[in-house]
Design an enzyme around this catalytic site. Structure first.
Site, PDB file in Angstrom:
ATOM      1  N   LYS A   1      21.896   3.474   3.216  1.00 37.55           N
ATOM      2  CA  LYS A   1      20.682   2.487   2.759  1.00 37.55           C
ATOM      3  C   LYS A   1      19.903   3.257   1.528  1.00 37.55           C
ATOM      4  O   LYS A   1      19.873   4.359   1.478  1.00 37.55           O
ATOM      5  CB  LYS A   1      19.952   1.590   3.734  1.00 37.55           C
TER       6      LYS A   1
ATOM      7  N   ARG B   1      12.051  -4.992  15.894  1.00 34.30           N
ATOM      8  CA  ARG B   1      11.944  -4.863  14.418  1.00 34.30           C
ATOM      9  C   ARG B   1      12.792  -5.945  14.194  1.00 34.30           C
ATOM     10  O   ARG B   1      12.840  -7.195  14.243  1.00 34.30           O
ATOM     11  CB  ARG B   1      12.213  -3.539  14.084  1.00 34.30           C
TER      12      ARG B   1
ATOM     13  N   TYR C   1      -7.350  18.402 -11.546  1.00 31.40           N
ATOM     14  CA  TYR C   1      -8.291  17.191 -11.460  1.00 31.40           C
ATOM     15  C   TYR C   1      -9.089  17.331 -10.280  1.00 31.40           C
ATOM     16  O   TYR C   1      -8.818  17.768  -9.125  1.00 31.40           O
ATOM     17  CB  TYR C   1      -7.485  16.010 -11.173  1.00 31.40           C
TER      18      TYR C   1
ATOM     19  N   MET D   1       0.283  13.364 -12.272  1.00 30.46           N
ATOM     20  CA  MET D   1       1.548  12.429 -12.244  1.00 30.46           C
ATOM     21  C   MET D   1       2.640  13.095 -12.612  1.00 30.46           C
ATOM     22  O   MET D   1       3.779  12.870 -12.544  1.00 30.46           O
ATOM     23  CB  MET D   1       1.003  11.356 -13.441  1.00 30.46           C
TER      24      MET D   1
HETATM   25  C1  LIG Z   1      18.534   3.833   8.866  1.00 29.32           C
HETATM   26  C2  LIG Z   1      19.462   3.507  10.042  1.00 29.32           C
HETATM   27  C3  LIG Z   1      20.084   4.336  10.415  1.00 29.32           C
HETATM   28  C4  LIG Z   1      20.235   5.753  10.311  1.00 29.32           C
HETATM   29  O1  LIG Z   1      19.135   6.449  10.719  1.00 29.32           O
HETATM   30  P1  LIG Z   1      18.906   8.129  10.611  1.00 29.32           P
HETATM   31  O2  LIG Z   1      17.545   8.259  11.409  1.00 29.32           O
HETATM   32  O3  LIG Z   1      18.516   8.415   8.953  1.00 29.32           O
HETATM   33  O4  LIG Z   1      19.991   8.771  11.086  1.00 29.32           O
HETATM   34  C5  LIG Z   1      20.942   3.876  11.594  1.00 29.32           C
HETATM   35  N1  LIG Z   1      20.921   2.633  12.199  1.00 29.32           N
HETATM   36  C6  LIG Z   1      19.903   1.671  11.343  1.00 29.32           C
HETATM   37  C7  LIG Z   1      19.896   0.263  11.856  1.00 29.32           C
HETATM   38  C8  LIG Z   1      19.175   2.136  10.248  1.00 29.32           C
HETATM   39  O5  LIG Z   1      18.245   1.207   9.969  1.00 29.32           O
END
Ligand SMILES: *Cc1c(COP(=O)(O)O)cnc(C)c1O
Length: 379
Positions: free
Chosen positions: A42, A140, A262, A320
């Site tokens: 992702k 979640r 800054y 930046m």
């Molecule tokens: C992001 C995610 C993972 C991978 O998690 P890591 O901690 O990066 O290994 C696995 N399963 C789900 C549902 C996730 O959202």
């Protein structure tokens, strides 16, 4: 998104070591010999670039990819060959036809999504596979336990959808002694039993490190593939994959008691040499990693980069486009040759940089901007 920035024109570059990525995937596969090792890709494979990462892992034998959104799933198909692509979030009636077009497998997170998928399958006359996500204690995404059980029974009776994977996600796997790990494991086993002959998946990177009980049929590591810490802080068995460097734009001499950057937040204690690197918070170099003048500095020291074989502290506030480093202790001959300063990577762990900024490697990687040129190397 993968940057198309040209390295010759860029003031920041991200080097992605595909050999280390391959090595990490095989390392995780060896740690979970009974399971197929998948990959979480992702957010553009945690900022590394979806296409290169997916192609590389596919070459090594990875056949299960977990994308974040339907758009990511679509863009992944070309690189993933015939592999299964699970899409973790975003099933709507509007998106459903795209799942079919790219042969994506939606992860159903609620009864509502199950209803969408079953309606769409009926309407289109296609029985495309799906996965079911059960929430075992994280609150979640996912069906509640009771809902999932009820859904399993309804599906066994009425064949609403074809479930090919049942999964859940661990909240505390990075803390191996946390009691929630066992609780979630037991809950997951109970609900998985209601989906007999369906493959199961529970482990992210940290879950793989928790041991065999957590591996089931398919694992879903992300951060560990990319070289980040999955378990206890400072204990990272994975090979570093990602190196971030900024081009040195200027080296200047400054006198004791002068200030840098800054807000003039840091007075120099000695006559100093300061190197100015060409990336800053506009590129994802978190301002919280500044050498001074940010709230994080009351808690822990700022970040250090790496130049010519030495750690070099960030001085003053990150701005930046620019970050200043104290390079007073670096020999002049080395400085004259140096073109780039490392922010993290081969010499400075990603997670140390993240900790200096009060965050985690995941956030640092996924926050890197488009101006940074990505380059892929093998070793
Ligand atoms: C992001 C995610 C993972 C991978 O998690 P890591 O901690 O990066 O290994 C696995 N399963 C789900 C549902 C996730 O959202």
């Amino acid at each position: 998104m993968t940057s198309t920035a040209d390295e010759r024109l860029a003031t920041g570059r991200l080097t992605i070591d595909l050999a280390a990525l391959r090595q990490n995937w095989h390392d995780l596969a060896r740690r979970s010999p009974g399971a197929a090792t998948g990959a979480s890709v992702k957010a553009q494979a945690y900022g590394l670039g979806m296409d290169a990462v997916a192609r590389t892992l596919h070459e090594e034998g990875c056949r299960h990819f977990f994308a974040g959104t339907p758009a990511e799933g679509l863009s992944l198909r070309g690189a993933a060959g015939e592999a299964e692509i699970f899409v973790l979030c975003g099933l709507t009636m509007d998106a459903a036809p795209f799942y079919r077009e790219a042969e994506l497998t939606p992860v159903l997170n609620s009864r509502h999504e199950a209803e969408i998928w079953s309606q769409w399958c009926r309407r289109s006359g296609m029985r495309r596979p799906c996965a079911v996500h059960v929430d075992t204690g994280m609150n979640r995404l996912g069906m509640e336990m009771a809902q999932a059980v009820e859904f399993a029974d309804a599906n066994a009776r009425d064949h609403l959808v074809t479930v090919v994977l049942v999964m859940s996600h661990l909240a505390c796997a990075d803390d191996r002694d946390h009691p929630k790990n066992r609780e979630q494991l037991e809950a997951f086993k109970a609900v998985a039993a209601r989906f007999p002959e369906t493959r199961c998946s529970l482990a992210n990177s940290a879950g793989v490190l928790l041991g065999r009980d957590y591996h089931f049929d398919i694992t879903r590591p992300g951060i560990a593939l990319y070289g980040g810490e999955a378990g206890a802080p400072g204990d990272n068995p994975m090979a570093p994959v990602v190196t971030l460097e900024g081009r040195i734009l200027q080296v200047r001499a400054a006198k004791a008691a002068e200030t840098v950057g800054y807000g003039a937040t840091q007075a120099l204690k000695r006559d100093s040499t300061i190197a100015i690197a060409g990336i800053g918070y506009g590129d994802g170099v978190l301002r919280a990693a500044s050498g001074s003048g940010v709230p994080m500095r009351e808690l822990r020291p700022g970040a250090s980069g790496w130049l010519g074989g030495h750690a070099v502290p960030v001085v003053g506030r990150v701005s930046m486009d620019l970050t200043a480093f104290d390079v007073t202790d670096i020999p002049r001959a080395v400085l004259e040759q140096a073109e780039w300063v490392e922010f993290f990577g081969r010499h400075r762990p990603l997670d140390e940089f993240a900790r200096a900024a009060g965050t985690i490697g995941y956030e640092v990687l996924t926050g890197l901007g488009h101006r940074v040129a990505r380059r892929y190397v093998e070793g």
